[in-house]
Design an enzyme around this catalytic site. Structure first.
Site, PDB file in Angstrom:
ATOM      1  N   ASP A  53      31.727  24.657  44.452  1.00  0.00           N
ATOM      2  CA  ASP A  53      33.078  24.276  44.862  1.00  0.00           C
ATOM      3  C   ASP A  53      33.262  24.487  46.368  1.00  0.00           C
ATOM      4  O   ASP A  53      32.847  25.516  46.903  1.00  0.00           O
ATOM      5  CB  ASP A  53      34.069  25.167  44.099  1.00  0.00           C
ATOM      6  CG  ASP A  53      35.502  24.704  44.226  1.00  0.00           C
ATOM      7  OD1 ASP A  53      35.784  23.563  43.827  1.00  0.00           O
ATOM      8  OD2 ASP A  53      36.341  25.483  44.720  1.00  0.00           O
ATOM      9  N   GLU A  65      13.690  31.155  41.185  1.00  0.00           N
ATOM     10  CA  GLU A  65      13.175  32.237  40.320  1.00  0.00           C
ATOM     11  C   GLU A  65      12.995  31.734  38.893  1.00  0.00           C
ATOM     12  O   GLU A  65      12.396  32.406  38.057  1.00  0.00           O
ATOM     13  CB  GLU A  65      14.168  33.422  40.286  1.00  0.00           C
ATOM     14  CG  GLU A  65      14.226  34.207  41.584  1.00  0.00           C
ATOM     15  CD  GLU A  65      15.422  35.167  41.618  1.00  0.00           C
ATOM     16  OE1 GLU A  65      16.092  35.355  40.573  1.00  0.00           O
ATOM     17  OE2 GLU A  65      15.693  35.707  42.705  1.00  0.00           O
TER      18      GLU A  65
HETATM   19  C1  GLC Z   1      37.708  21.869  44.683  1.00  0.00           C
HETATM   20  C2  GLC Z   1      38.114  21.524  43.269  1.00  0.00           C
HETATM   21  C3  GLC Z   1      39.599  21.440  43.212  1.00  0.00           C
HETATM   22  C4  GLC Z   1      40.179  22.787  43.582  1.00  0.00           C
HETATM   23  C5  GLC Z   1      39.669  23.240  44.939  1.00  0.00           C
HETATM   24  C6  GLC Z   1      39.960  24.688  45.178  1.00  0.00           C
HETATM   25  O1  GLC Z   1      38.011  20.881  45.584  1.00  0.00           O
HETATM   26  O2  GLC Z   1      37.485  20.335  42.890  1.00  0.00           O
HETATM   27  O3  GLC Z   1      40.056  21.038  41.951  1.00  0.00           O
HETATM   28  O4  GLC Z   1      41.582  22.697  43.627  1.00  0.00           O
HETATM   29  O5  GLC Z   1      38.283  23.106  45.042  1.00  0.00           O
HETATM   30  O6  GLC Z   1      39.134  25.494  44.412  1.00  0.00           O
END
Ligand code: GLC
Length: 563
Positions: A220, A270
């Site tokens: 993310d 790993e």
């Molecule tokens: C990413 C996710 C989104 C979220 C953001 C914060 O962009 O896809 O849904 O709100 O990160 O974590």
């Protein structure tokens, strides 16, 4: 829609594909938003057992892998991206034992499982953040996050002009007068990646899930994490729209990130086979995007350039060429080429592609789908054509749950039912992302169209039943059948080179490319039917008869076989 030509490559079945260490190079990955997929216990929230019970559906759809968005314990201030424990399952969604059963069942079907890793921030209810609030400024507990004194005579102004992606300042003041950084919601404080404890914690978290059998990770906001926090904090009021090409932005896409991901790669390696990873970056796709996909880093990066393109032949050609070239210059054999048309963060492409190019999809959602009114049939035709185009490209493709049903965006969710923090932080001016997260319709009727036994956590519009899986399974011309046919053919046709050849056309508005084995895709962006070029038509996005004499309608695509 079936392909019988004996000259075609023999279909490589999923078992053989999944046995390859680099299965992800040309995989079709299906994104599951667990809260909206299937609810097994009738609480209105989708869960892991619900998903587990629907694995046969995904098996029959023909995907290679599922990517699960966060199912971790969370107050759900941002749909689960506000995590209070990165190594557990939210009790509303199940238990670790449910997770293990899900992975085991998926693997029995030779489906891979990818989980989301959210390293930039935690929830405010994470024990670390509670400890930080209970501790003094300058304490080790505060050093896990990014606390600063404010500006102004009494520290009453935020420490810098940094903005939250969800609207407003990226700083929130706490009781003792310090401020903490949150690039997203106030409920998502940013972690301090200069703290070695944080780095180690995430390496161990990767191992935690890899040990449980997950095959990969979706990272993310992978371009965040590392920040230039030297004093005075530098101005950066524009978020990540325009980033310098030398990695010098204080908040995003910094060069130090690549050291972090090299240390992650050491963990992935790993395992046997090595775990895969895909980076999420919402920067404009640039020659820096594919740096994250280098073989000694994450290996793959989401390329959102198709998803950001309007229905326009020249734009599609341009983004495909640019992505292929950028990938070639950095990732080379890394196999990092990816394509995406829909995710849980953008309006669904069955609606988006009906919009005039001057209208930003997010603004259209904020107008509750009224400005302008769109032609939904047109949107669906174009979405099917764009999907066939995407699935014929080299590399891997990511699908978002429900796109196989041709689901449009639910743009008219009543504003008081909207849960996206973007809507709350902008006072409703930006309605946000809930319209693509509406729980799936499995049956044409019932309390939540077969999603569960009760109403679902987001309201489903009455028309949703028209798109139900149950109905589409018995309709040979449905969107679901088109996706199934396309995925089955793709597995027979997909080859591993990362380039294609453009074929010229006499007709304006035709996009036509060819793969090395003779697989061709032609898309009609013009407003009149166009004759088919030589070759055996094997799949048409509008399900018209496959005969070579049938011209290609506007807003549709065809796959041709011409070895
Ligand atoms: C990413 C996710 C989104 C979220 C953001 C914060 O962009 O896809 O849904 O709100 O990160 O974590």
């Amino acid at each position: 829609m079936s392909l019988t030509d004996p000259d075609l490559h023999p279909q490589v079945d999923r078992q053989s594909r999944s046995a390859r260490a680099d299965w992800w190079r040309d995989a079709v990955v299906y994104q599951v938003y667990p809260r909206s997929f299937a609810d097994s216990d009738g609480d209105g929230i989708g869960d892991l057992q619900g998903l587990r019970s629907r694995l046969p559906y995904l098996d029959a759809l023909g995907i290679d892998a599922i990517w699960l968005t966060p199912f971790y314990p969370s107050p759900l201030a941002d749909g689960g991206y506000d995590i209070s424990d990165h190594r557990d399952v939210d009790p509303r969604l199940g238990t670790l034992s449910d997770f293990d059963q899900l992975v085991s069942d998926a693997h029995a079907l030779h489906l891979k499982v990818i989980v989301d890793i959210v390293p930039n921030h935690t929830s405010v209810v994470h024990p670390w953040f509670r400890e930080a609030l209970d501790s003094a400024p300058g304490s080790p507990a505060r050093d896990r996050y990014i606390f600063r004194n404010g500006r102004g005579p009494h520290g009453e102004l935020p420490p810098s002009d940094w903005k939250s992606h969800f609207g407003g300042s990226a700083w929130q003041r706490v009781e003792d007068g310090q401020w903490y950084l949150h690039l997203f919601d106030t409920a998502q404080p940013d972690l301090n990646w200069q703290n070695p404890g944080i780095r180690q914690y995430f390496l161990d978290t990767l191992r935690f899930w890899a040990d449980r059998g997950v095959d990969g990770f979706r990272v993310d906001v992978a371009h965040s994490l590392a920040k230039d926090l030297s004093e005075p904090l530098r101005s950066q009021p524009t978020l990540d729209r325009q980033l310098p090409m030398d990695g010098s932005d204080p908040l995003y896409d910094r060069n130090e990130l690549h050291d972090i991901y090299r240390s992650w790669r050491a963990v992935f390696d790993e395992y046997e086979p090595p775990r895969m990873a895909v980076a999420e970056l919402w920067t404009p796709t640039s020659s820096r995007t594919y740096l994250y996909a280098r073989p000694d880093e994450l290996g793959q990066v989401f390329d959102f350039s198709l998803l950001n393109a309007p229905w326009d032949r020249n734009r599609f050609v341009e983004v495909i060429n640019t992505s292929i070239a950028d990938h070639a210059s950095h990732a080379q054999d890394g196999g990092g080429l990816t394509w995406v048309l829909s995710t849980h963060d953008v309006p669904r492409h069955a609606s988006r592609l009906a919009l005039p190019s001057a209208v930003a999809p997010i603004d259209w959602v904020s107008s509750h789908g009224l400005q302008p009114l769109i032609d939904e049939d047109l949107g669906r035709r174009r979405a099917h054509a764009a999907t066939l185009m995407m699935l014929a490209l080299p590399g891997s493709a990511y699908l978002f749950q429900g796109e196989e049903l041709g689901l449009p965006e639910v743009a008219d969710i009543p504003i008081d039912a909207v849960q996206d923090p973007i809507a709350h932080r902008t006072g409703g001016a930006v309605k946000g992302r809930d319209g693509c997260r509406v729980p799936l319709p499995w049956q044409s009727d019932g309390a939540s169209f077969g999603f569960g036994e009760q109403q679902s956590w987001l309201p489903q519009p009455p028309w949703l039943g028209r798109y139900a899986v149950q109905a589409q399974l018995v309709d040979g011309r449905s969107s679901l059948q088109l996706y199934r046919a396309a995925l089955s053919l793709r597995h027979a046709l997909q080859t591993r080179e990362t380039h294609l050849v453009w074929l010229s056309q006499d007709v304006d508005g035709a996009l036509h490319f060819r793969r090395t084995n003779g697989w061709e895709c032609l898309v009609n962006f013009s407003n009149k039917p166009i004759p088919l070029p030589p070759g055996q038509p094997i799949l048409r996005s509008d399900c018209t008869p496959l005969g070579p004499g049938t011209p290609l309608n506007p807003d549709t695509a065809v796959w041709l076989w011409r070895p």
